[in-house]
Design a protein around this motif. Structure first.
Motif, short mmCIF file in Angstrom:
data_model
loop_
_atom_site.label_atom_id
_atom_site.label_comp_id
_atom_site.label_asym_id
_atom_site.label_seq_id
_atom_site.Cartn_x
_atom_site.Cartn_y
_atom_site.Cartn_z
N LEU A 8 0.85 -1.19 0.00
CA LEU A 8 0.00 0.00 0.00
C LEU A 8 0.89 1.24 0.00
O LEU A 8 1.73 1.41 0.88
CB LEU A 8 -0.91 0.02 1.24
CG LEU A 8 -1.89 -1.15 1.36
CD1 LEU A 8 -2.70 -1.01 2.63
CD2 LEU A 8 -2.80 -1.23 0.14
N PRO A 9 0.71 2.13 -0.98
CA PRO A 9 1.55 3.33 -1.05
C PRO A 9 1.18 4.34 0.03
O PRO A 9 0.07 4.34 0.56
CB PRO A 9 1.25 3.89 -2.44
CG PRO A 9 -0.13 3.40 -2.75
CD PRO A 9 -0.24 2.05 -2.10
N ARG A 10 2.11 5.20 0.32
CA ARG A 10 1.84 6.30 1.24
C ARG A 10 0.80 7.23 0.65
O ARG A 10 0.71 7.38 -0.58
CB ARG A 10 3.12 7.07 1.55
CG ARG A 10 4.15 6.25 2.32
CD ARG A 10 5.49 6.95 2.38
NE ARG A 10 6.47 6.13 3.08
CZ ARG A 10 6.74 6.23 4.39
NH1 ARG A 10 6.09 7.13 5.12
NH2 ARG A 10 7.63 5.46 4.95
N GLY A 11 0.01 7.85 1.51
CA GLY A 11 -0.99 8.79 1.04
C GLY A 11 -2.16 8.15 0.34
O GLY A 11 -2.78 8.76 -0.52
N SER A 12 -2.48 6.91 0.73
CA SER A 12 -3.61 6.19 0.12
C SER A 12 -4.64 5.84 1.18
O SER A 12 -4.34 5.76 2.37
CB SER A 12 -3.12 4.92 -0.57
OG SER A 12 -2.54 4.02 0.36
N PHE A 13 -5.86 5.61 0.71
CA PHE A 13 -6.98 5.23 1.57
C PHE A 13 -7.49 3.90 1.04
O PHE A 13 -8.04 3.83 -0.06
CB PHE A 13 -8.07 6.31 1.50
CG PHE A 13 -9.20 6.17 2.50
CD1 PHE A 13 -9.43 4.99 3.21
CD2 PHE A 13 -10.05 7.24 2.73
CE1 PHE A 13 -10.47 4.88 4.11
CE2 PHE A 13 -11.10 7.15 3.64
CZ PHE A 13 -11.30 5.96 4.33
#
Length: 271
Positions: A51-56
């Motif tokens: 899961l990338p940073r800045g994701s929901f």
């Protein structure tokens, strides 16, 4: 807020530049078994996820699909039987309990269905609690700024019992944001709220991602809640069976109906 300038300390004491690290969450070959032999329950049957940073990200699945076990393993609250978990670039699978506890306090945020606020503390004290537990200086100006972000600037001196359920969940979100964590894990954060209040709370999580650069991983049973996420992952029998990007509540509900109707979808895993 949310700028990670400079360096911080890894669990082993070495400095690290958290802004230069990789994904927010990374699971490789994660399995979780309870019991042994023929009676063993395979709650997670081999999870690979980045899961990338800045994701929901929302995680959904039928009852017994492994949602809670996934969240517990990803957040370092439970140890996988096999595989590895990395949070904010730090491998946590082999960490000692003291190091894990310190990481959860300083680099993770949690939002639960039941709010988990301490009734004897004020709103401000509840928000500052993670900093206090992590041995950090309790920054009242930061607390005031975070409370303002969630619309509770005038409630700092109140106690949780004086607030509505929606306001208490806003306090919980402010508490999760206060340490500027690598990841916020939310477990059914709107389960105890009415539809209007739930939308307000989800809007705050969405805002934290879009404006503050937060990373949110949310387990939910509600397609309307999952529709706020960038991506929905569907668990079945302890493994990810499907995903949907920016789905509407109707599309998410239809995918869930397909999973529930699958033969064996309710067997072999534990939530």
């Amino acid at each position: 807020m949310w700028q990670r300038g400079g360096t911080e300390q890894q669990a082993d004491g070495r400095p690290e530049d958290r802004g230069a690290l990789g994904p927010a969450v990374e699971l490789r070959g994660v399995r979780r078994r309870y019991g042994r032999g023929a009676g063993a329950v395979h709650a997670l049957a081999g999870i690979d996820l980045v899961l990338p940073r800045g994701s929901f990200t929302a995680v959904m699945g039928p009852s017994g699909s492994g949602k809670s076990t996934f969240l517990q393993c990803a957040a370092g609250l439970d140890r996988p039987s096999e595989g590895s978990v990395r949070l904010g670039g730090t491998e946590i699978t082999g960490m000692g309990e003291n190091s894990l506890t310190e990481l959860r306090r300083s680099r993770l945020g949690f939002v639960f269905q039941s709010f988990n606020l301490l009734p004897s503390l004020t709103v401000e004290q509840n928000v500052l609690l993670p900093m206090r537990l992590a041995g950090q200086r309790q920054d009242r100006r930061r607390a005031a700024a975070v409370l303002a972000r969630v619309g509770l600037a005038d409630k700092a001196k109140r106690r949780p019992g004086e607030l509505s359920g929606g306001q208490q969940q806003r306090v919980a979100i402010a508490r999760a944001l206060i340490t500027e964590p690598d990841v916020i894990f939310a477990d059914e954060p709107t389960g105890a709220l009415d539809t209007v209040t739930a939308a307000e709370v989800l809007g705050l999580l969405r805002h934290a991602v879009d404006t503050l650069g937060a990373t949110v991983v949310m387990v939910t049973h509600d397609p309307a809640a999952a529709a706020w996420a960038d991506r929905v992952l569907f668990l079945a029998d302890g493994a990810f069976a499907d995903s949907l990007e920016r789905g509407t509540a109707e599309r998410i509900s239809a995918r869930m109906a397909t999973l529930v109707s699958r033969p064996g979808a309710m067997a072999g895993a534990a939530a």
